[in-house]
Design an enzyme around this catalytic site. Structure first.
Site, PDB file in Angstrom:
ATOM      1  CB  SER A  93      -1.016  -0.184   1.116  1.00 54.98           C
ATOM      2  OG  SER A  93      -2.043   1.023   1.098  1.00 54.98           O
ATOM      3  CG  ASP A 194      -7.111  -2.816  -2.769  1.00 52.95           C
ATOM      4  OD1 ASP A 194      -7.799  -2.495  -1.833  1.00 52.95           O
ATOM      5  OD2 ASP A 194      -5.905  -3.084  -2.862  1.00 52.95           O
ATOM      6  CG  HIS A 224      -5.622  -2.568   0.594  1.00 49.90           C
ATOM      7  ND1 HIS A 224      -4.923  -2.294  -0.545  1.00 49.90           N
ATOM      8  CD2 HIS A 224      -4.876  -1.676   1.945  1.00 49.90           C
ATOM      9  CE1 HIS A 224      -4.117  -1.238   0.004  1.00 49.90           C
ATOM     10  NE2 HIS A 224      -3.839  -1.065   1.243  1.00 49.90           N
TER      11      HIS A 224
END
Length: 259
Positions: A93, A194, A224
């Site tokens: 991320s 996601d 995610h």
């Protein structure tokens, strides 16, 4: 402030090949701990730092910004460089964005990068409101635990400080401008489903980096936080195979052993 249980930084002294792992925004090392331990068990030197303002309470995060988070991973990279002959950087991320900036800035000092659901932009109307809203509203709802696997939880904040989100937005813009400077071999793994970072972010990163040795892998079973999800083992295996291809000593008996 005491660190949340499970959110502690992790380090392992292994062989000549080192891996730096970067966790995500409002998350903690806990989301990458199984990945770090997998690599450590295979004789690699591993560093998984806790980013400033993370892993305690959201009020602490409010006092930090992207410069603090980036400075921490940059410092850890320099420590690894002193003791390792080859270094790889992995990130999830926002940790993916940190990874990409390290790659853009450090060039040949980094042998390769692996990014999982890397973030490139703060999306939605809220992004445009951030510069003003942060002066009136302190927090918004948290982003953690977007995981398909039942019973798997991410240790992180239930609130997002808007001041920090505004800083994150500025950081993504900065990194986006630096993507053409990324030349290292890269593996990008992303989840089609996601709920935090859309696939458009991965597509943009792939279109803007200058790397020629690039693999894109879809994580069909995960959301995610794929490092704690159904595809976790696949991420670990693919990343280790990637290191083995670029660092010939890895996986050879006795060559990367360490305590």
């Amino acid at each position: 402030m005491p660190v949340l249980p499970g959110a502690e930084p992790y380090r392992h002294e292994g062989g000549e090949v080192g891996v730096l792992l970067c966790h995500g925004f409002t998350g903690s090392p806990q989301s990458l701990r199984p990945w770090a331990e997998y690599l450590a068990e295979r004789g690699l030197t591993v560093s998984l730092p806790l980013l400033p303002g993370h892993g305690t309470r959201w009020q602490d995060m409010q006092l930090t910004g992207w410069q603090d988070w980036y400075a921490e991973v940059d410092r850890e990279l320099r420590v690894l460089r002193e003791r390792c002959s080859q270094i790889f950087v992995f990130g999830l991320s926002m940790g993916g964005a940190l990874t990409l900036r390290l790659a853009a800035k450090h060039g040949d000092a980094i042998s390769g990068i692996v990014v999982v659901n890397p973030a490139n932009k703060v999306h939605g109307l809220s992004a445009y409101a951030l510069p003003v809203a942060r002066h009136f509203v302190r927090t918004t709802k948290g982003l953690t635990s977007d995981i398909a696997k039942e019973g798997s939880e991410e240790v992180g904040y239930e609130r997002v400080p808007l001041h920090s989100a505004h800083s994150l937005r500025k950081f993504f813009r900065l990194v986006d401008g630096e993507l053409p400077q990324v030349t290292q071999p890269m593996v990008l793994l992303h989840s089609p489903q996601d709920h935090v970072v859309p696939p458009a972010d991965s597509a943009r990163i792939l279109s803007r980096v200058s790397s020629t040795d690039v693999s894109e892998i879809l994580l069909e079973q995960s959301y995610h936080v794929a490092t704690l999800d159904h595809d976790a083992e696949r991420i670990f295996e693919e990343s280790y195979a990637f290191i083995g291809r670029l660092a010939p000593s890895v996986g050879k008996k006795g060559s990367t052993t360490g305590g």
